[in-house]
Design a protein around this motif. Structure first.
Motif, PDB file in Angstrom:
ATOM      1  N   GLY A  12     -26.932  38.625  16.583  1.00 52.52           N
ATOM      2  CA  GLY A  12     -27.435  37.287  16.319  1.00 52.52           C
ATOM      3  C   GLY A  12     -27.343  36.990  14.833  1.00 52.52           C
ATOM      4  N   VAL A  13     -27.572  35.718  14.500  1.00 51.42           N
ATOM      5  CA  VAL A  13     -27.625  35.316  13.104  1.00 51.42           C
ATOM      6  C   VAL A  13     -28.819  34.386  12.919  1.00 51.42           C
ATOM      7  N   GLN A  29     -26.308  28.066  22.561  1.00 52.78           N
ATOM      8  CA  GLN A  29     -26.166  29.239  21.688  1.00 52.78           C
ATOM      9  C   GLN A  29     -27.438  29.572  20.920  1.00 52.78           C
ATOM     10  N   MET A  30     -28.366  28.617  20.782  1.00 50.95           N
ATOM     11  CA  MET A  30     -29.607  28.893  20.071  1.00 50.95           C
ATOM     12  C   MET A  30     -30.512  29.751  20.952  1.00 50.95           C
ATOM     13  N   VAL A  31     -31.148  30.783  20.349  1.00 52.81           N
ATOM     14  CA  VAL A  31     -32.058  31.638  21.108  1.00 52.81           C
ATOM     15  C   VAL A  31     -33.515  31.449  20.699  1.00 52.81           C
ATOM     16  N   TRP A  32     -33.788  31.103  19.431  1.00 52.90           N
ATOM     17  CA  TRP A  32     -35.135  30.722  19.048  1.00 52.90           C
ATOM     18  C   TRP A  32     -35.103  29.987  17.708  1.00 52.90           C
ATOM     19  N   CYS A  33     -36.153  29.221  17.466  1.00 56.62           N
ATOM     20  CA  CYS A  33     -36.314  28.520  16.179  1.00 56.62           C
ATOM     21  C   CYS A  33     -37.797  28.286  15.957  1.00 56.62           C
ATOM     22  N   ASP A  34     -38.189  28.044  14.700  1.00 56.61           N
ATOM     23  CA  ASP A  34     -39.596  27.796  14.451  1.00 56.61           C
ATOM     24  C   ASP A  34     -39.927  26.314  14.646  1.00 56.61           C
ATOM     25  N   ASP A  35     -41.204  25.998  14.460  1.00 48.33           N
ATOM     26  CA  ASP A  35     -41.689  24.654  14.790  1.00 48.33           C
ATOM     27  C   ASP A  35     -41.223  23.592  13.810  1.00 48.33           C
ATOM     28  N   TYR A  36     -40.578  24.005  12.715  1.00 49.58           N
ATOM     29  CA  TYR A  36     -40.144  23.041  11.706  1.00 49.58           C
ATOM     30  C   TYR A  36     -38.649  22.733  11.809  1.00 49.58           C
ATOM     31  N   ILE A  37     -38.068  23.021  12.965  1.00 44.11           N
ATOM     32  CA  ILE A  37     -36.677  22.682  13.242  1.00 44.11           C
ATOM     33  C   ILE A  37     -36.622  21.555  14.270  1.00 44.11           C
ATOM     34  N   ASN A  38     -35.957  20.475  13.929  1.00 43.81           N
ATOM     35  CA  ASN A  38     -35.722  19.381  14.871  1.00 43.81           C
ATOM     36  C   ASN A  38     -34.394  19.581  15.584  1.00 43.81           C
ATOM     37  N   MET A  39     -34.398  19.493  16.914  1.00 42.52           N
ATOM     38  CA  MET A  39     -33.182  19.627  17.704  1.00 42.52           C
ATOM     39  C   MET A  39     -32.730  18.255  18.186  1.00 42.52           C
ATOM     40  N   ASN A  40     -31.439  18.006  18.080  1.00 39.86           N
ATOM     41  CA  ASN A  40     -30.884  16.732  18.541  1.00 39.86           C
ATOM     42  C   ASN A  40     -29.525  16.995  19.187  1.00 39.86           C
ATOM     43  N   THR A  41     -29.430  16.782  20.498  1.00 39.90           N
ATOM     44  CA  THR A  41     -28.187  17.008  21.225  1.00 39.90           C
ATOM     45  C   THR A  41     -27.397  15.713  21.314  1.00 39.90           C
ATOM     46  N   GLU A  74     -36.437  28.323  10.069  1.00 43.77           N
ATOM     47  CA  GLU A  74     -35.494  29.274  10.638  1.00 43.77           C
ATOM     48  C   GLU A  74     -35.012  28.862  12.031  1.00 43.77           C
ATOM     49  N   VAL A  75     -33.731  29.123  12.269  1.00 40.78           N
ATOM     50  CA  VAL A  75     -33.144  28.973  13.601  1.00 40.78           C
ATOM     51  C   VAL A  75     -32.197  30.151  13.808  1.00 40.78           C
ATOM     52  N   THR A  76     -32.202  30.696  15.027  1.00 36.61           N
ATOM     53  CA  THR A  76     -31.402  31.884  15.328  1.00 36.61           C
ATOM     54  C   THR A  76     -30.447  31.610  16.478  1.00 36.61           C
ATOM     55  N   PHE A  77     -29.206  32.050  16.303  1.00 42.93           N
ATOM     56  CA  PHE A  77     -28.174  31.932  17.327  1.00 42.93           C
ATOM     57  C   PHE A  77     -27.710  33.334  17.714  1.00 42.93           C
ATOM     58  N   ALA A  78     -27.256  33.487  18.962  1.00 39.86           N
ATOM     59  CA  ALA A  78     -26.798  34.792  19.426  1.00 39.86           C
ATOM     60  C   ALA A  78     -25.417  34.691  20.032  1.00 39.86           C
TER      61      ALA A  78
END
Length: 228
Positions: A12-13, A29-41, A74-78
């Motif tokens: 992962g990264v 591809q995202m596996v986890w992120c903290d509460d201060y990350i906004n996701m927009n698809t 932080e956001v993590t991808f695997a």
């Protein structure tokens, strides 16, 4: 942006973003992120027509954007298969060409688009069809690699022959074609297939020690069938 690549089997990264910074990835591809990350698809980075182009490379029509709302969010991808994650810095108008399944995530300043192989032989027998991905811009892109990564720097005119499917990517200065293995005995008994990829410098190339096809072929005999 700061990042840390971790893990040995399914790596992962983790990416740390400043407030307002963002990265994007293909869907799932995202596996986890903290509460201060906004996701927009949304549609692929670069608009509708590039979204359609992503379909040709076998990837999702949509990408997911991850934007930080505070410093060091932080956001993590695997990776989706056993191997490694390769970080490539692109700048100054450079371009790299990668296999269609290699893209994991990137900074917003990185663009991905369809790249068609220049020679029919490469498209028919190169293991990736006629379609590859071109990656350009100014920033960092993260690629998925099956097995282990090997990077080579080819001098002007230097030639490297690679088993089909083991090419992760190469700089756009490297020429790419597929040629037949020499010798009938090599074709029939060599176990390396009939075709090899020919890469000619100058430029960097990235190779992988495994392919998903080879991994799948090893696993299939052990998968139970309904009659077993």
């Amino acid at each position: 942006m700061q990042y840390e690549i971790f893990g040995e089997t399914i790596p992962g990264v983790t990416i740390k973003l400043e407030d307002g910074e963002s990265v994007y990835s293909q869907s799932g591809q995202m596996v986890w992120c903290d509460d201060y990350i906004n996701m927009n698809t949304g549609a692929s980075h670069g608009g509708f027509f590039k979204s359609i182009g992503r379909l040709f490379t076998g990837e999702s029509l949509f990408v997911v954007n991850f934007e930080a709302r505070k410093d060091m969010a932080e956001v993590t991808f695997a990776s989706s298969f056993p191997g490694e994650i390769l970080a490539v810095e692109i700048s100054g108008g450079d371009e790299i060409i990668v296999e269609k399944s290699a893209f994991l995530c990137a900074e917003q300043s990185i663009e991905t688009s369809v790249a068609f192989t220049k020679k029919i032989s490469a498209g028919l027998f190169g293991g990736e069809g006629f379609i590859l991905q071109k990656i350009s811009g100014d920033g960092t892109v993260f690629l998925e690699v099956a097995g282990n990564i090997v990077e080579k720097e080819l001098d002007d005119g230097e030639i490297l022959r690679v088993d089909t499917g083991n090419v992760v990517g190469f700089e756009s200065t490297v020429s790419y074609e597929v040629e037949m293995v020499r010798g009938i005995k090599n074709m029939i008994f060599g176990g390396e297939g009939v075709f090899l990829t020919k890469l000619q410098g100058p430029g960097r190339v990235w190779l992988q020690t495994a392919t998903m096809q080879n991994i799948a072929e090893r696993i299939v005999p052990f998968i139970p069938t309904p009659n077993q």
